[in-house]
Design a protein around this motif. Structure first.
Motif, PDB file in Angstrom:
ATOM      1  N   GLY A 139       5.296  11.647   1.841  1.00 25.99           N
ATOM      2  CA  GLY A 139       6.168  10.487   1.743  1.00 25.99           C
ATOM      3  C   GLY A 139       5.770   9.397   2.724  1.00 25.99           C
ATOM      4  N   PHE A 140       6.571   8.356   2.766  1.00 23.69           N
ATOM      5  CA  PHE A 140       6.342   7.220   3.670  1.00 23.69           C
ATOM      6  C   PHE A 140       7.697   6.755   4.181  1.00 23.69           C
ATOM      7  CE2 PHE A 140       2.054   5.373   3.855  1.00 23.69           C
ATOM      8  CZ  PHE A 140       2.193   4.436   4.860  1.00 23.69           C
ATOM      9  N   ASN A 181       7.465   5.755  -0.554  1.00 24.10           N
ATOM     10  CA  ASN A 181       8.603   5.994   0.332  1.00 24.10           C
ATOM     11  C   ASN A 181       9.098   7.422   0.132  1.00 24.10           C
ATOM     12  OD1 ASN A 181      10.249   5.998  -1.954  1.00 24.10           O
ATOM     13  ND2 ASN A 181      11.609   4.381  -1.238  1.00 24.10           N
ATOM     14  N   ASP A 182      10.017   7.836   0.990  1.00 30.18           N
ATOM     15  CA  ASP A 182      10.475   9.223   0.955  1.00 30.18           C
ATOM     16  C   ASP A 182      11.390   9.514  -0.222  1.00 30.18           C
ATOM     17  OD1 ASP A 182       9.016   9.801   3.196  1.00 30.18           O
ATOM     18  OD2 ASP A 182      10.703   9.709   4.591  1.00 30.18           O
ATOM     19  N   THR A 214       6.309  16.224   4.598  1.00 29.73           N
ATOM     20  CA  THR A 214       5.268  15.522   5.347  1.00 29.73           C
ATOM     21  C   THR A 214       5.391  14.034   5.029  1.00 29.73           C
ATOM     22  OG1 THR A 214       3.730  17.397   5.357  1.00 29.73           O
ATOM     23  CG2 THR A 214       2.775  15.204   5.620  1.00 29.73           C
ATOM     24  N   SER A 215       5.395  13.190   6.065  1.00 31.89           N
ATOM     25  CA  SER A 215       5.652  11.768   5.833  1.00 31.89           C
ATOM     26  C   SER A 215       5.008  10.916   6.913  1.00 31.89           C
ATOM     27  CB  SER A 215       7.159  11.507   5.798  1.00 31.89           C
ATOM     28  OG  SER A 215       7.451  10.169   5.454  1.00 31.89           O
ATOM     29  N   VAL A 216       4.692   9.676   6.558  1.00 29.62           N
ATOM     30  CA  VAL A 216       4.191   8.693   7.522  1.00 29.62           C
ATOM     31  C   VAL A 216       5.403   8.020   8.165  1.00 29.62           C
ATOM     32  CG1 VAL A 216       2.872   6.581   7.858  1.00 29.62           C
ATOM     33  CG2 VAL A 216       2.075   8.310   6.210  1.00 29.62           C
ATOM     34  N   ARG A 217       5.527   8.188   9.457  1.00 31.20           N
ATOM     35  CA  ARG A 217       6.685   7.629  10.165  1.00 31.20           C
ATOM     36  C   ARG A 217       6.451   6.158  10.484  1.00 31.20           C
ATOM     37  NH1 ARG A 217       8.306  10.989  15.114  1.00 31.20           N
ATOM     38  NH2 ARG A 217       9.303  12.222  13.456  1.00 31.20           N
ATOM     39  N   ILE A 218       7.348   5.309  10.007  1.00 30.85           N
ATOM     40  CA  ILE A 218       7.359   3.882  10.359  1.00 30.85           C
ATOM     41  C   ILE A 218       8.467   3.676  11.385  1.00 30.85           C
ATOM     42  CG2 ILE A 218       7.695   1.533   9.510  1.00 30.85           C
ATOM     43  CD1 ILE A 218       6.732   2.433   6.800  1.00 30.85           C
ATOM     44  N   THR A 232      12.854   4.882  -6.228  1.00 28.73           N
ATOM     45  CA  THR A 232      14.062   5.709  -6.269  1.00 28.73           C
ATOM     46  C   THR A 232      13.697   7.164  -6.523  1.00 28.73           C
ATOM     47  OG1 THR A 232      14.384   5.462  -8.659  1.00 28.73           O
ATOM     48  CG2 THR A 232      15.357   3.759  -7.233  1.00 28.73           C
ATOM     49  N   MET A 233      14.593   8.047  -6.165  1.00 23.28           N
ATOM     50  CA  MET A 233      14.386   9.467  -6.434  1.00 23.28           C
ATOM     51  C   MET A 233      14.264   9.725  -7.935  1.00 23.28           C
ATOM     52  SD  MET A 233      17.002  11.366  -3.813  1.00 23.28           S
ATOM     53  CE  MET A 233      17.106  10.888  -2.084  1.00 23.28           C
TER      54      MET A 233
END
Length: 346
Positions: A276-277, A250-251, A291-295, A225-226
């Motif tokens: 993030g993810f 996660n983001d 910046t995040s890993v795109r699923i 969670t945030m």
């Protein structure tokens, strides 16, 4: 009132399979084959497309209740997910519903964590034809599956079980490699407290990539969670050995880390980089963007539903691994020397 109902009914006649067949110039049996998904090897794809277009134009809907009585099928599948309040599962669910609709099927969603481990139905097979499990351990849902056809999403591969996964490990390796190439040497992993396969994959890939790059790494496990990201990041980033970069599972965690960094007066990415993810929309409305890993959540859901539908009709299926993509945006950059204090404003 009776007259009104009679006139309304007359103005909206029910379209039948015979009407569709007549419009295309085929037999009613051909229409039945298309909408029972038994046309493969019997009709050409062009004929199938013409029948579907005519059905859409005429507003034809097959009688699912009658079909269920003939075949014993319910026309419904069960989707098991951990929680509802997560954007990733929302995208997977939406894609599954859209794909199911193409096959005239419906989807029942079952959030596992809200059920205290109880089975949602007295006998699952009485109300659904198959099961989709997303980011849950198969052992945990064994009683719910009830021997039905099963496809697992974001789950550990196993013999005789079809899985549809993203290349999670490769995504984490890309994230750590990106930070190492920027010059980071102390990187933290804000990891999920939930130890399902997908999060075990992320942790193992993070450790291996960090070791290969000679990085000092650390891990904190917390809820996704945030609020959790914010609380833990505020403590970590105020300490004497703070990391210069944090990778989150996660983001939502990543957004919390971003807020905490700003709150304690650190610049992102000048003083701390954040990755993030999932690549959820929330990361694209930040400034700087995350910046995040795109699923590919949409594709995961669509492929899983398509795989299950093929199983239900006795056709051959296989497991699938879809690529992930590191999307580099504004929250990652080279590590700073002396700490540059930011405004502290959110």
């Amino acid at each position: 009132g009776a007259l009104y109902v009679r006139l309304w009914g007359m103005s909206r006649p029910r379209v039948t399979g015979h009407d569709v067949a007549h419009a295309v110039g085929v037999s009613q049996a051909a229409v039945s084959l298309v909408f029972s998904d038994k046309w493969h090897g019997r009709l050409s794809e062009q004929t199938v497309e013409e029948i579907r277009r005519a059905a859409d134009k005429l507003g034809y809907r097959p009688n699912l209740s009658a079909r269920g009585l003939r075949t014993g099928a319910t026309g419904t599948v069960l989707l098991i997910i951990p929680v509802l309040a997560n954007p990733y599962f929302a995208y997977v669910h939406a894609a599954i519903v859209q794909e199911a609709a193409k096959h005239l099927m419906s989807v029942v969603v079952y959030p596992l964590d809200a059920a205290d481990e109880e089975t949602p139905f007295p006998t699952t097979r009485q109300v659904v034809d198959g099961v989709l499990g997303c980011a849950v351990d198969r052992a945990r849902i064994h009683g719910i599956i009830d021997g039905l056809p099963l496809v697992m999403i974001d789950a550990e591969p196993a013999p005789k079980v079809r899985t549809v996964n993203a290349d999670i490990a490769a995504g984490m390796v890309d994230a750590v490699g990106h930070l190492a190439e920027l010059g980071h040497r102390r990187v933290a992993h804000f990891a999920a407290s939930r130890l399902t396969w997908t999060f075990r994959q992320r942790a193992a890939a993070f450790d291996q990539a960090g070791a290969e790059r000679g990085l000092a790494v650390d891990r904190i496990r917390l809820q996704l969670t945030m609020e959790e990201g914010y609380l833990h990041a505020a403590e970590v980033l105020s300490g004497p050995n703070r990391p210069t970069a944090i990778v989150c599972d996660n983001d939502q965690l990543a957004v919390g880390v971003f807020w905490a960094a700003r709150k304690v007066g650190l610049d992102v990415p000048g003083d701390v980089s954040v990755v993030g993810f999932d690549d959820a929309p929330v990361g694209r409305v930040m400034s700087p963007q995350l910046t995040s890993v795109r699923i590919p959540a949409d594709e995961l859901g669509a492929v899983a539903m398509s795989t299950l539908e093929r199983q239900l009709h006795g056709r051959r299926t296989h497991s699938t691994v879809l690529p992930t993509t590191l999307v580099v945006r504004g929250t990652t950059g080279p590590p700073a020397g002396p700490i540059r204090r930011g405004s502290g404003k959110l």
